[in-house]
Design an enzyme around this catalytic site. Sequence first.
Site, PDB file in Angstrom:
ATOM      1  N   THR A  71      -1.331  -0.542   6.809  1.00  0.00           N
ATOM      2  CA  THR A  71      -2.101  -0.802   8.030  1.00  0.00           C
ATOM      3  C   THR A  71      -3.257  -1.758   7.736  1.00  0.00           C
ATOM      4  O   THR A  71      -3.469  -2.742   8.446  1.00  0.00           O
ATOM      5  CB  THR A  71      -2.627   0.523   8.618  1.00  0.00           C
ATOM      6  OG1 THR A  71      -1.505   1.374   8.869  1.00  0.00           O
ATOM      7  CG2 THR A  71      -3.406   0.292   9.900  1.00  0.00           C
ATOM      8  N   GLN A 177       8.520  -1.569   4.665  1.00  0.00           N
ATOM      9  CA  GLN A 177       9.758  -0.788   4.523  1.00  0.00           C
ATOM     10  C   GLN A 177      10.788  -1.481   3.640  1.00  0.00           C
ATOM     11  O   GLN A 177      11.690  -0.818   3.116  1.00  0.00           O
ATOM     12  CB  GLN A 177      10.376  -0.515   5.899  1.00  0.00           C
ATOM     13  CG  GLN A 177       9.550   0.404   6.780  1.00  0.00           C
ATOM     14  CD  GLN A 177       9.535   1.862   6.302  1.00  0.00           C
ATOM     15  OE1 GLN A 177      10.336   2.280   5.464  1.00  0.00           O
ATOM     16  NE2 GLN A 177       8.607   2.637   6.845  1.00  0.00           N
ATOM     17  N   ALA A 198       2.198   1.809  -0.840  1.00  0.00           N
ATOM     18  CA  ALA A 198       2.700   2.597  -1.982  1.00  0.00           C
ATOM     19  C   ALA A 198       3.480   3.835  -1.561  1.00  0.00           C
ATOM     20  O   ALA A 198       4.432   4.238  -2.228  1.00  0.00           O
ATOM     21  CB  ALA A 198       1.528   3.009  -2.864  1.00  0.00           C
ATOM     22  N   HIS A 199       3.075   4.456  -0.430  1.00  0.00           N
ATOM     23  CA  HIS A 199       3.628   5.797  -0.169  1.00  0.00           C
ATOM     24  C   HIS A 199       5.043   5.780   0.384  1.00  0.00           C
ATOM     25  O   HIS A 199       5.639   6.828   0.611  1.00  0.00           O
ATOM     26  CB  HIS A 199       2.676   6.610   0.722  1.00  0.00           C
ATOM     27  CG  HIS A 199       2.628   6.217   2.156  1.00  0.00           C
ATOM     28  ND1 HIS A 199       3.282   6.911   3.134  1.00  0.00           N
ATOM     29  CD2 HIS A 199       1.985   5.202   2.796  1.00  0.00           C
ATOM     30  CE1 HIS A 199       3.032   6.352   4.318  1.00  0.00           C
ATOM     31  NE2 HIS A 199       2.252   5.307   4.137  1.00  0.00           N
ATOM     32  N   CYS A 323       4.072   7.120  13.157  1.00  0.00           N
ATOM     33  CA  CYS A 323       2.769   6.777  13.731  1.00  0.00           C
ATOM     34  C   CYS A 323       2.793   6.867  15.249  1.00  0.00           C
ATOM     35  O   CYS A 323       1.756   7.013  15.873  1.00  0.00           O
ATOM     36  CB  CYS A 323       2.374   5.363  13.325  1.00  0.00           C
ATOM     37  SG  CYS A 323       2.482   5.121  11.577  1.00  0.00           S
TER      38      CYS A 323
HETATM   39  C1  PLP Z   1       6.784  -1.249   8.853  1.00  0.00           C
HETATM   40  C2  PLP Z   1       5.500  -0.542   8.576  1.00  0.00           C
HETATM   41  N1  PLP Z   1       4.363  -1.245   8.544  1.00  0.00           N
HETATM   42  C3  PLP Z   1       3.177  -0.661   8.278  1.00  0.00           C
HETATM   43  C4  PLP Z   1       3.086   0.688   8.054  1.00  0.00           C
HETATM   44  C5  PLP Z   1       1.744   1.293   7.775  1.00  0.00           C
HETATM   45  O1  PLP Z   1       1.595   1.560   6.402  1.00  0.00           O
HETATM   46  P1  PLP Z   1       0.519   2.626   5.901  1.00  0.00           P
HETATM   47  O2  PLP Z   1       1.032   3.973   6.291  1.00  0.00           O
HETATM   48  O3  PLP Z   1       0.463   2.433   4.416  1.00  0.00           O
HETATM   49  O4  PLP Z   1      -0.773   2.306   6.556  1.00  0.00           O
HETATM   50  C6  PLP Z   1       4.247   1.470   8.087  1.00  0.00           C
HETATM   51  C7  PLP Z   1       4.185   2.936   7.888  1.00  0.00           C
HETATM   52  O5  PLP Z   1       4.824   3.695   8.575  1.00  0.00           O
HETATM   53  C8  PLP Z   1       5.485   0.827   8.350  1.00  0.00           C
HETATM   54  O6  PLP Z   1       6.629   1.517   8.395  1.00  0.00           O
END
Ligand code: PLP
Length: 384
Positions: A71, A177, A198-199, A323
């Site tokens: 994000t 992804q 990373a996660h 999300c």
């Molecule tokens: C395509 C995509 N972009 C961005 C994110 C956001 O990443 P983060 O959870 O590390 O903020 C995600 C997480 O679900 C994602 O799938």
Amino acid sequence: MPVYLDNNATTPVDAEVLDAMLPYFGGPYANASSLHRYGRAARDAVDRARSQVAALVGARAEQVVFTSGGTESNNLAIRGIAERGAPGAVLYGATEHSAVLEPMQALAQRGWQVETIPADAQGQLDLPWAEHRLGDGDVRLISAMRANNETGVISDVTPLFAAARAAGVTTHCDAVQAAGKIALDVTELGADLVSLSAHKIYGPKGVGALIVLGDTDLLPQIVGGGQEDGLRGGTENVAAIVGFGAAAAAAKAKLAERAEHARGLRDPLQMQLQAMPGVQIFAADAQRLPNTLQFAMAGFDGEALLMALDQMAGIAVSSGSACDSGKGEPSHVLLGMGLDADTAKGAVRVSFGKHNTDDDVQALLAALSQLNPVNSRLMRSVAQ
Ligand SMILES: Cc1ncc(COP(=O)(O)O)c(C=O)c1O
């Protein structure tokens, strides 16, 4: 035993990753900016991780800017480019994650012309539309993802980035992804900025990276101590960064093995689902991440099916993006691919990880055939 089929939402931290991180909580805990030997040890660990993350995507270590996750990387890319100049136009793909949509909406509120690049029923962006739009000369940034978190669709974004480059337009790719699931080389991809997290690859939550290529000029969004080459202030989260590095190294070494394992579960599941009455698979003909499958079962709202699987069988799936879930809205990704709202509301996503087995597939299939209203009707009529 829980059946966890939600690995696109997040993955468990790998034991090896945790082992790599643990010393940095209690041992070499110094600030990586400190000049003494302890600080230098922390700096070395961060630099090692930087090389490991770079290697996963074919980048150079100095192109990696550590952030708090995908994000923040998307925000740094989009706002960081936009805020360098006067408002103009920005384009983004119809199926982007909310971590792209929301910064785009924030730009719209500040006078930017924000436009969606249409997608087709298989999730591919309309390249001729974008090329035509680039011709107008007012576009400043294009953001397009490499792989979609809900459908798993892999977008062929390289021609779009090439067209943008020819028009002198900066490009950003959300590869959160894609990284670790399919081969990813930032030079071949052709974007100026690439987001990672990373996660999604058995690393810790709360750490990610923006790969900044060429001489892309970004306005930092968090300023302070000048860390990360001035692009992201704040004392580095050394343990998390070390974990990201270890996760990236493992993802690179085991890419083919993990992909084959996931495909070996996803493809048979897809075949079985296709044979089930009332089940629709989304983007079935598109090139997709090997671990992802999104479907709907007639008579079920996606969230209702998710809850039923959880309560009945302890099976964890997602009704779209983690999300966006709980908002009760149809998936904007499926709407963007031209599906109607009712069909889109039925969507459920299964995303496999390295710990899943065929038993998990069988458990899901058994639960779905028990829940399937068509099967229940059949069972009732046999019993009568
Ligand atoms: C395509 C995509 N972009 C961005 C994110 C956001 O990443 P983060 O959870 O590390 O903020 C995600 C997480 O679900 C994602 O799938």
